[in-house]
Each structure stands twice: as structure tokens, then as C-alpha cells.
Design a protein around this motif. Sequence first.
Motif, PDB file in Angstrom:
ATOM      1  N   LEU A 286      -8.932   5.622   1.659  1.00  0.00           N
ATOM      2  CA  LEU A 286      -7.531   5.455   2.030  1.00  0.00           C
ATOM      3  C   LEU A 286      -6.835   4.471   1.110  1.00  0.00           C
ATOM      4  O   LEU A 286      -5.645   4.636   0.788  1.00  0.00           O
ATOM      5  N   ASP A 287      -7.542   3.442   0.659  1.00  0.00           N
ATOM      6  CA  ASP A 287      -6.969   2.525  -0.342  1.00  0.00           C
ATOM      7  C   ASP A 287      -6.646   3.286  -1.625  1.00  0.00           C
ATOM      8  O   ASP A 287      -5.612   3.042  -2.262  1.00  0.00           O
ATOM      9  N   ALA A 288      -7.531   4.210  -2.007  1.00  0.00           N
ATOM     10  CA  ALA A 288      -7.282   5.009  -3.213  1.00  0.00           C
ATOM     11  C   ALA A 288      -6.068   5.912  -3.034  1.00  0.00           C
ATOM     12  O   ALA A 288      -5.291   6.135  -3.962  1.00  0.00           O
ATOM     13  N   VAL A 289      -5.897   6.467  -1.826  1.00  0.00           N
ATOM     14  CA  VAL A 289      -4.714   7.285  -1.544  1.00  0.00           C
ATOM     15  C   VAL A 289      -3.451   6.445  -1.662  1.00  0.00           C
ATOM     16  O   VAL A 289      -2.442   6.860  -2.266  1.00  0.00           O
ATOM     17  N   ASP A 290      -3.481   5.233  -1.099  1.00  0.00           N
ATOM     18  CA  ASP A 290      -2.329   4.339  -1.202  1.00  0.00           C
ATOM     19  C   ASP A 290      -1.994   4.011  -2.650  1.00  0.00           C
ATOM     20  O   ASP A 290      -0.820   3.995  -3.051  1.00  0.00           O
ATOM     21  N   ALA A 291      -3.026   3.744  -3.437  1.00  0.00           N
ATOM     22  CA  ALA A 291      -2.805   3.343  -4.827  1.00  0.00           C
ATOM     23  C   ALA A 291      -2.359   4.500  -5.709  1.00  0.00           C
ATOM     24  O   ALA A 291      -1.777   4.284  -6.785  1.00  0.00           O
ATOM     25  N   ALA A 292      -2.618   5.731  -5.290  1.00  0.00           N
ATOM     26  CA  ALA A 292      -2.321   6.885  -6.142  1.00  0.00           C
ATOM     27  C   ALA A 292      -0.838   7.093  -6.345  1.00  0.00           C
ATOM     28  O   ALA A 292      -0.389   7.491  -7.429  1.00  0.00           O
ATOM     29  N   GLY A 293      -0.037   6.838  -5.313  1.00  0.00           N
ATOM     30  CA  GLY A 293       1.388   7.049  -5.447  1.00  0.00           C
ATOM     31  C   GLY A 293       1.716   8.497  -5.774  1.00  0.00           C
ATOM     32  O   GLY A 293       1.150   9.436  -5.201  1.00  0.00           O
ATOM     33  N   SER A 295       0.909  10.271  -8.252  1.00  0.00           N
ATOM     34  CA  SER A 295      -0.198  11.054  -8.815  1.00  0.00           C
ATOM     35  C   SER A 295      -1.010  11.762  -7.744  1.00  0.00           C
ATOM     36  O   SER A 295      -1.823  12.633  -8.050  1.00  0.00           O
ATOM     37  N   LEU A 296      -0.784  11.406  -6.467  1.00  0.00           N
ATOM     38  CA  LEU A 296      -1.476  12.081  -5.370  1.00  0.00           C
ATOM     39  C   LEU A 296      -1.184  13.581  -5.373  1.00  0.00           C
ATOM     40  O   LEU A 296      -2.010  14.385  -4.921  1.00  0.00           O
ATOM     41  N   LEU A 297      -0.013  13.969  -5.909  1.00  0.00           N
ATOM     42  CA  LEU A 297       0.368  15.380  -5.933  1.00  0.00           C
ATOM     43  C   LEU A 297      -0.300  16.140  -7.066  1.00  0.00           C
ATOM     44  O   LEU A 297      -0.257  17.383  -7.080  1.00  0.00           O
ATOM     45  N   ASP A 298      -0.898  15.428  -8.004  1.00  0.00           N
ATOM     46  CA  ASP A 298      -1.460  16.085  -9.188  1.00  0.00           C
ATOM     47  C   ASP A 298      -2.973  16.008  -9.274  1.00  0.00           C
ATOM     48  O   ASP A 298      -3.605  16.849  -9.920  1.00  0.00           O
ATOM     49  N   ARG A 299      -3.579  14.998  -8.663  1.00  0.00           N
ATOM     50  CA  ARG A 299      -5.024  14.843  -8.788  1.00  0.00           C
ATOM     51  C   ARG A 299      -5.585  14.274  -7.486  1.00  0.00           C
ATOM     52  O   ARG A 299      -4.866  13.718  -6.648  1.00  0.00           O
ATOM     53  N   THR A 300      -6.893  14.402  -7.350  1.00  0.00           N
ATOM     54  CA  THR A 300      -7.578  13.908  -6.155  1.00  0.00           C
ATOM     55  C   THR A 300      -7.964  12.446  -6.356  1.00  0.00           C
ATOM     56  O   THR A 300      -8.721  12.129  -7.281  1.00  0.00           O
ATOM     57  N   PRO A 301      -7.464  11.539  -5.536  1.00  0.00           N
ATOM     58  CA  PRO A 301      -7.793  10.124  -5.718  1.00  0.00           C
ATOM     59  C   PRO A 301      -9.217   9.817  -5.262  1.00  0.00           C
ATOM     60  O   PRO A 301      -9.718  10.414  -4.297  1.00  0.00           O
ATOM     61  N   ARG A 302      -9.867   8.905  -5.951  1.00  0.00           N
ATOM     62  CA  ARG A 302     -11.218   8.479  -5.599  1.00  0.00           C
ATOM     63  C   ARG A 302     -11.323   6.962  -5.727  1.00  0.00           C
ATOM     64  O   ARG A 302     -10.698   6.376  -6.611  1.00  0.00           O
ATOM     65  N   PRO A 303     -12.114   6.316  -4.879  1.00  0.00           N
ATOM     66  CA  PRO A 303     -12.353   4.879  -5.057  1.00  0.00           C
ATOM     67  C   PRO A 303     -13.075   4.627  -6.376  1.00  0.00           C
ATOM     68  O   PRO A 303     -13.763   5.508  -6.906  1.00  0.00           O
ATOM     69  N   SER A 304     -12.927   3.434  -6.908  1.00  0.00           N
ATOM     70  CA  SER A 304     -13.606   3.093  -8.151  1.00  0.00           C
ATOM     71  C   SER A 304     -15.113   3.008  -7.919  1.00  0.00           C
ATOM     72  O   SER A 304     -15.586   2.822  -6.784  1.00  0.00           O
ATOM     73  N   LEU A 305     -15.859   3.141  -9.013  1.00  0.00           N
ATOM     74  CA  LEU A 305     -17.311   3.026  -8.923  1.00  0.00           C
ATOM     75  C   LEU A 305     -17.716   1.656  -8.394  1.00  0.00           C
ATOM     76  O   LEU A 305     -18.678   1.529  -7.637  1.00  0.00           O
ATOM     77  N   ALA A 306     -16.978   0.623  -8.793  1.00  0.00           N
ATOM     78  CA  ALA A 306     -17.304  -0.735  -8.329  1.00  0.00           C
ATOM     79  C   ALA A 306     -17.109  -0.849  -6.824  1.00  0.00           C
ATOM     80  O   ALA A 306     -17.935  -1.465  -6.118  1.00  0.00           O
ATOM     81  N   ALA A 307     -16.014  -0.256  -6.309  1.00  0.00           N
ATOM     82  CA  ALA A 307     -15.765  -0.317  -4.862  1.00  0.00           C
ATOM     83  C   ALA A 307     -16.860   0.413  -4.093  1.00  0.00           C
ATOM     84  O   ALA A 307     -17.345  -0.062  -3.058  1.00  0.00           O
ATOM     85  N   ARG A 308     -17.274   1.570  -4.595  1.00  0.00           N
ATOM     86  CA  ARG A 308     -18.348   2.320  -3.942  1.00  0.00           C
ATOM     87  C   ARG A 308     -19.659   1.545  -3.983  1.00  0.00           C
ATOM     88  O   ARG A 308     -20.409   1.527  -2.997  1.00  0.00           O
ATOM     89  N   ALA A 309     -19.941   0.911  -5.106  1.00  0.00           N
ATOM     90  CA  ALA A 309     -21.196   0.163  -5.236  1.00  0.00           C
ATOM     91  C   ALA A 309     -21.244  -1.004  -4.264  1.00  0.00           C
ATOM     92  O   ALA A 309     -22.300  -1.301  -3.684  1.00  0.00           O
ATOM     93  N   ARG A 310     -20.102  -1.673  -4.073  1.00  0.00           N
ATOM     94  CA  ARG A 310     -20.079  -2.811  -3.149  1.00  0.00           C
ATOM     95  C   ARG A 310     -20.392  -2.369  -1.719  1.00  0.00           C
ATOM     96  O   ARG A 310     -20.924  -3.148  -0.921  1.00  0.00           O
ATOM     97  N   ILE A 311     -20.064  -1.138  -1.404  1.00  0.00           N
ATOM     98  CA  ILE A 311     -20.319  -0.627  -0.059  1.00  0.00           C
ATOM     99  C   ILE A 311     -21.735  -0.072   0.054  1.00  0.00           C
ATOM    100  O   ILE A 311     -22.462  -0.348   1.021  1.00  0.00           O
ATOM    101  N   LEU A 312     -22.154   0.715  -0.930  1.00  0.00           N
ATOM    102  CA  LEU A 312     -23.393   1.477  -0.808  1.00  0.00           C
ATOM    103  C   LEU A 312     -24.644   0.662  -1.101  1.00  0.00           C
ATOM    104  O   LEU A 312     -25.698   0.917  -0.503  1.00  0.00           O
TER     105      LEU A 312
END
Length: 617
Positions: A286-293, A295-312
Motif C-alpha cells: 500500500l505504501d508503494a501504491v501511495d508513492a506511485a501517483g 504512474s499507477l495507471l501505467d505500471r504495477t507498483p512494487r515495494p523496494s527490495l530493501a523494504a521486502r528484505a526488512r520484513i522477510l
Amino acid sequence: MRTTPRSTTQDTEAAPRARWRRLAARSRSGEDPSLRAAYRACRLTTRQHDPGMYALVQLMPPALRPAGWALWAAANVLDDLADQDGAEPAERAARVEAWTKALRRDVAAGSGSDPVRRALVDTALRWGLDLSGLYGAMAGTRDDVRGRRFADWAEWRAWCDEGVVPWVDQVGHLFERAGAPMAPRFDRRGDYEHFISGAQLTDTLTDLGSDLAQGLLLLPREALDAWPGAEDDLRRGRWSPAAAALVGATTDLARTWVARPGLTRGMHPGAANLLDTAARLLRAQLDAVDAAGASLLDRTPRPSLAARARILAPARVRARLAWSLTPRAVPAPRRPAADASGPRPAVAADTVLRPPPPHSGGARPPRIAADRMPRHVAIVMDGNGRWAQQRGLPRSEGHRAGSVAAHEMVYGALEIGLRHLTLYAFSTENWKRDTGEITAILEGVRRDLDAGRIRDLDVRQRWSGRPGRLPEELVQAFAHEERRTRARTGLTLTVCLDYGGRDEITRAAAALARAAQAGDVVPDLVDEEVFARHLPHPDMPDVDLLWRTGGEQRTSNFLPWQATYAELYFTPGPWPDVDRRDLWQAVAEYGRRRRRHGAAVPLASPRKPPTAPSAPL
């Protein structure tokens, strides 16, 4: 105090992983190469199509991971068939339908040529899953290709419940089979449903651009109307202030739904870790969706690799520790009849449903006209204790005999085509009774569930009441039956246990207040329909016929909201003396009554005497 050498610590950490590898190797030794290839294909499909889900599957016990790949690969294959570029909606719907029919054939055969279906059927055979619960979700995927429209969030969540919950339920069944149930406590069931809705809403926002490219905007009219012009702008590919406000408000709602801090309380630590990690990944998305602005209409937003690593990274450590404490081997493969000497085991014992047993005296069900059939019959099963005392027996024997009568009601309801039957088994006031009698009642209910006398009937089982004072194992047994039978379409049987009507209304009012506080409900717009959505079973229809046995003539705090316009029917005999014929008699009495629901029925005009013919002139 002796300090453990570093090498010993590493050996200790490696031991559980080595044990898992040995168990997995032994379980795979009897498998053929094509089956192993099928599971590898499912793993690759899940990893390529849904990296977030793949990461969550890796947090499951090693024994369950292949099953997780098979489930999510099947879901992704169906989504791909429904979303194929360049194909007409009818063609895409036909492909989803063909895949679903092929799965049904593979389930019947116990195997199949398609790798994803073969792995899914093998998973069901190994773990005793009932895949019939997925067919409704697959039909929903088929219908989605033609577009969906939702009036409000309640309709949207019903769509989510139809299409997403059956897949999540299969994962819950897997965890149960592995000895690590992930079902939430009953008092957290609403949080669980909101969490799943939040996950689906996050997915809808993530795929907003690709859905719009196919002409789909899967948000309810209630949300679109709140931001005039937003729908038109989005459909035209314009990122306007109204569109940004709509997406921002919907993203905030999704965050509210996935933020359920008490959801995992009391769960196995491995299951809790998986759900907590899922919530963190959803918030990152959801943070990635917020940050996309725009560009949300043109591409699929994804969290950064660093953000995913901090969680996983910490989640994987917690998962290894949790599952090292609960080792579970992969069950041996179960073969169809062509490959084994004995009969082929069904994918699940309840996929083949039988008719109810005939009446012991040979009584046949009456034919009841559709306009004379009640939709919902509710029964106060009174007189068990008195029945026993009149025979010089302990009151517990009356409750045991009463369970036989309850089965008779289920059989009789199925035979005449009744859709809803609700039984009052234990009220909030019944706690005032002797401790021994209370224990006998609750133990009898648990024995009844374990015996499964209606398990292979077309009955959807539900429970209504408070969970706090009931034994935890009884609550979990009810939860299991609810999940196992949720896809059945015959009789809906609701057992009211530790139930009080005023208590139900009070809890609904509290849920409505929380929804208003969260901004999900506008207080000035609350009406009967909105209030009813916050009842424990909002889809329960109004009671048409309320029947009480035992000679008393009161409703005793039973379903006051649903039974406002019910026809009341009282009989003198105690509950253990009734059988299905008494239900048929009650329904026949209902059919003879005139139901006006407050409307006036005009009196028949008095007939005029015939006029004598005029004499000819």
C-alpha cells in the motif's frame, strides 16, 4: 556455566533443517518423476506470477510448501485465463469453465495430465482437502471477465468472500492437517474477514492500471460517488485530483482493514508469523501504491527490495524456529484405484453427498407448494429435562434423546426442501443450571460434532453465540465444520449455543459503532439493512415459522431481530418425542396461515342477490 561452542550452535540450528530434508526425501521416494515435475511447475508459476505469495509460502512448514505452490499456481492459472489479452470476454470465460470442468474430471480420476491440476489433485488426496469448495470461486472468476458492478462496500466484500475466502480456507485446512491451526478465535472472526478484504482491496489497487486497460474498475459505486469525476478520469487514463483522492481514500481503507493487531492471538507461532508477515507485506504494498501517483495507471507498483528484505529476513528466522518445534512429514501419495489394490480414497469424504435416511416407520415427506413453504424455520427445543424426569432418568438422558430428535429435524428439512433451519440448543440464561447438566449438554454437542451423523448430507453447518465461555475445543470444532461445509447449497443449519437475542443485538450495535468510528459507516445513513449487516450472520433470512415444543408459549430471547414477523407455533409434547413428521405438520400449519406483514386485506364484498331477468317488452 559452560558456554556452547560456535560450531555446536551451528550444528544445533542445522539439525531441524536436516531432519526436514530427510523426511521430505523419504516422502518423495515413492513418487513418479512426472508428479515431482508437476510440483516444480507449480513452484515456478507461483514464483513468477506472485513473488509476495511465494515468499509467504516459504514461511509455511516445509511439508506444506508444495501444497501451497499447487493452490496458488491453480489460482494464478485461472486468473491468467480470465485476463488473456486479445481474447473476447466470452472466450476467456469459456476457457476458465473448461479448466474447471477438467479439474472436476481429474478429481474423479485421482490424477490428470495437466501439471497444475495434477499437483492440486495430489495435494487434496494427500492432505484430505475438499476441492469442491473452490468451484464457486472458480465460477466467480469466470463471471468476472464480463465485468462486475458493486453498489456498496457490502456487495464488494460479498464478492471477495465468494472469490478469495475459499482459497484461503484451503490453506487453513492444510495448517489444521499439519497440527498448527491458523483459524482465528471466534471472537476475532470479523477481524479475519476484514483482513482478507483488505488483502483483496490491496490487490485491486495494485492492479488498477491493468484492470482499467481491460475496461474494469473493481470499486463499488459507494466509493466512486464520493469523488465526483474520479471514475470518468480513471477510465480515460487521467490522473486528476479527484482520481488521486479516490485512490488515497481507498488505500487508507485497505490499511484499516489489514491492521488487525489481535488477529493472531492464541495461534500457533508459525501460523501467527505467516499472517503477521502478510500484514506487513500488504502495508508495504500500500505504501508503494501511495508513492506511485500517476504512474499507477501505467505500471504495477512494487515495494523496494530493501523494504521486502526488512520484513522477510526476520520472518524466515521466526518460521525456522517455529516449525522446528512442530515437525511434520509429507503424507505418502494416495493412488487412484487403477494404481492401487484397494478402492480409491475420495479427495475428501464429504465431496459425495448422500440423501437423508428414510423415516423408521416408512413415512414419506409431503409435497408442499412453493408458496406455502417457509424459507426459515427456527425451533426452541424445549422439554428435554422434563422428558427424562418423567421416566425416572437423569436430565442428561433427555438431552441425549433430544439430539436424536434434532437429527430427525435435519432429515425432514432436507426431504421437503427447507433452506434454513435454526435450533436453539443453549441460551445465555442456561448457565444458571446445574453444572453437571451444563457439562452434559456441551459434551453432547461435541460428541455429536465428532460423530458426524450429518457430515455427508448436503448441510451447511453454522454456529451462533458467544465463544468466551464455551470450551475452546468445542468452538474450534464448530469453526472446522463451518469451513468444511461453507460451499454446500442444501440446508443451512444454524445451531445457537450460548446464544441470547438481546446479546446478539448489543454486539451488533457495538460492531456498528466501531465501523462508524473507523469511517466505514455514516451514522445518519444507518437503517435496518445497514444494522443487519453487522449481525453475526447477516445473510440469515427472517424467520417465517418459530416453533416451540414442551408446552411453554414464549420465545425466550430467541432471534428477536430475525423473528419479528414470524408465525408462532407451540406444541405440548417435549422435544425428545418429536420426529420429522412433526416438522412437516408445523410447515403444513404455516401454509394454512395468511401472512399480511402489516398490510390490510380488503374484506370480500357481500354478494348481491341475482337480479330477476326483465320481462320482455
